[in-house]
Motif scaffolding. Structure first.
Motif, PDB file in Angstrom:
ATOM      1  N   ARG A  63       2.138  11.357   0.212  1.00  0.00           N
ATOM      2  CA  ARG A  63       1.215  11.376  -0.925  1.00  0.00           C
ATOM      3  C   ARG A  63       1.643  12.405  -1.982  1.00  0.00           C
ATOM      4  O   ARG A  63       1.466  12.200  -3.174  1.00  0.00           O
ATOM      5  N   ASN A  64       2.216  13.530  -1.535  1.00  0.00           N
ATOM      6  CA  ASN A  64       2.621  14.597  -2.465  1.00  0.00           C
ATOM      7  C   ASN A  64       4.102  14.505  -2.847  1.00  0.00           C
ATOM      8  O   ASN A  64       4.725  15.496  -3.211  1.00  0.00           O
ATOM      9  N   ASP A 112       2.287   9.441   7.696  1.00  0.00           N
ATOM     10  CA  ASP A 112       1.623  10.679   8.095  1.00  0.00           C
ATOM     11  C   ASP A 112       0.111  10.638   7.862  1.00  0.00           C
ATOM     12  O   ASP A 112      -0.599  11.557   8.258  1.00  0.00           O
ATOM     13  N   GLU A 113      -0.372   9.588   7.206  1.00  0.00           N
ATOM     14  CA  GLU A 113      -1.804   9.357   7.021  1.00  0.00           C
ATOM     15  C   GLU A 113      -2.046   7.874   7.265  1.00  0.00           C
ATOM     16  O   GLU A 113      -2.116   7.082   6.315  1.00  0.00           O
ATOM     17  N   PRO A 114      -2.170   7.463   8.505  1.00  0.00           N
ATOM     18  CA  PRO A 114      -2.050   6.040   8.869  1.00  0.00           C
ATOM     19  C   PRO A 114      -3.094   5.109   8.274  1.00  0.00           C
ATOM     20  O   PRO A 114      -2.913   3.897   8.325  1.00  0.00           O
ATOM     21  N   ASN A 115      -4.172   5.640   7.709  1.00  0.00           N
ATOM     22  CA  ASN A 115      -5.170   4.769   7.082  1.00  0.00           C
ATOM     23  C   ASN A 115      -5.164   4.888   5.559  1.00  0.00           C
ATOM     24  O   ASN A 115      -6.029   4.332   4.886  1.00  0.00           O
ATOM     25  N   TYR A 143      -0.761  -1.159  -6.378  1.00  0.00           N
ATOM     26  CA  TYR A 143      -2.182  -1.365  -6.126  1.00  0.00           C
ATOM     27  C   TYR A 143      -2.603  -0.536  -4.903  1.00  0.00           C
ATOM     28  O   TYR A 143      -1.888  -0.484  -3.896  1.00  0.00           O
ATOM     29  N   GLY A 144      -3.757   0.094  -5.012  1.00  0.00           N
ATOM     30  CA  GLY A 144      -4.334   0.792  -3.863  1.00  0.00           C
ATOM     31  C   GLY A 144      -3.666   2.091  -3.486  1.00  0.00           C
ATOM     32  O   GLY A 144      -4.012   2.671  -2.449  1.00  0.00           O
ATOM     33  N   GLN A 145      -2.748   2.578  -4.302  1.00  0.00           N
ATOM     34  CA  GLN A 145      -1.961   3.742  -3.898  1.00  0.00           C
ATOM     35  C   GLN A 145      -2.855   4.948  -3.617  1.00  0.00           C
ATOM     36  O   GLN A 145      -3.692   5.333  -4.418  1.00  0.00           O
TER      37      GLN A 145
END
Length: 300
Positions: free
Chosen positions: A223-224, A126-129, A147-149
């Motif tokens: 993300r949530n 839902d947030e492709p980048n 990593y990078g989450q």
């Protein structure tokens, strides 16, 4: 030079539309020497006829009992080895792939004979980048992290790099790794199983690599994301199982047990955490079931 034979294993449980989208994504792959096995876990949403109609070349294996992510995928992994797979891609049904993702994974895997497991750069669907995982690490106290989450992709992961583990939503495993260390440990059922597999492979001398040029998108964890008490149960029980199986050092045991105890006390005594009491109960049950050696599916 011939391309290694790759067989992708996808586990589906009533996720018809996600699985069809995943298969459509795989069909756009530029990698030629591949085939797909779908494991269907007693779906009632019409998944099987829909897959058969849209993708008749896909092999469907019906599962007779629910053995969880680990045990169910092992059915497909064994079938892939029987069908002479040189690499097995264990892939969540809610993933989509860039057309060159599989080629990029194989390119990295074939670049060195010690590379046994390869994972992609995973983004939130839902947030492709926005990165979901650029591989995973284990702290000295055996706490896992990605990593990078939740970072924007600005090119910070430029090339292949060794990691402690890669996300179970997409991991490419060399045949020789499975033959040497075995498949997923079915006791885990769900959660920590891919981490344990990577730990086992690394202890046998294999390297686990994240290949950021291979890009995939995962729908299942936003993300949530807020885990359910069921997740808390498996997280707790299987974290302890991981430590016991691989003889974690005493300081890791102290950290993990202290962390679990602090959480349970906070969720019991502090009014602001009243909503966490179902998680407290799940954590307590997970710890007890570890001590009782009750593996597999959670029973209340």
């Amino acid at each position: 030079m011939s391309l290694p034979r790759v067989i992708t294993v996808i586990l589906n449980t009533n996720r018809r539309e996600d699985t069809l989208a995943c298969l459509a994504s795989l069909a756009q792959s530029d990698y030629a020497n591949q085939r797909v096995i779908v494991l269907d876990n007693a779906s009632t949403d019409g998944s099987v006829p829909a897959i058969q109609a849209a993708w008749p070349q896909v092999q469907i294996i019906p599962l007779t009992e629910n053995l969880g992510y680990a045990g169910n995928n092992n059915v497909g992994i064994r079938a892939a080895l029987t069908q002479r797979a040189e690499w097995v891609l264990v892939l969540n049904e809610d993933m989509t792939l860039a057309p060159d993702a599989l080629s990029r994974l194989i390119e990295v895997g074939a670049s060195r004979p010690d590379v046994g497991i390869v994972g992609p750069l995973v983004y939130h669907a839902d947030e492709p980048n926005i990165i979901q995982s650029a591989g995973g690490g284990l702290t000295q106290n055996w706490l896992s992290f990605h990593y990078g989450q939740n970072e924007s992709d600005t090119g910070q992961f430029a090339g292949p790099r060794s990691v402690d583990w890669v996300s179970g939503c997409a991991l490419l495993v060399r045949r020789e790794v499975i033959e040497q260390v075995g498949a997923l440990d079915a006791r885990f059922f769900y959660y920590w199983e891919e981490t344990e597999w990577c730990v086992r492979a690394r202890r046998a001398g294999w390297t686990v690599v994240c290949a950021p040029q291979a890009k995939m998108w995962h729908k299942g964890v936003q993300r949530n994301y807020q885990p359910s008490p069921n997740v808390t149960y498996y997280w707790t029980r299987n974290w302890l199982l991981l430590l016991a199986k691989h003889r974690a050092p005493l300081h890791a045991w102290r950290f993990v047990l202290g962390s679990l105890l602090r959480n349970m006390l906070a969720w019991t005594l502090k009014p602001k955490w009243r909503a966490k009491r179902a998680h407290r109960d799940a954590m307590w049950q997970g710890a007890l079931d570890f001590l009782r050696r009750r593996w597999g599916m959670r029973f209340s």
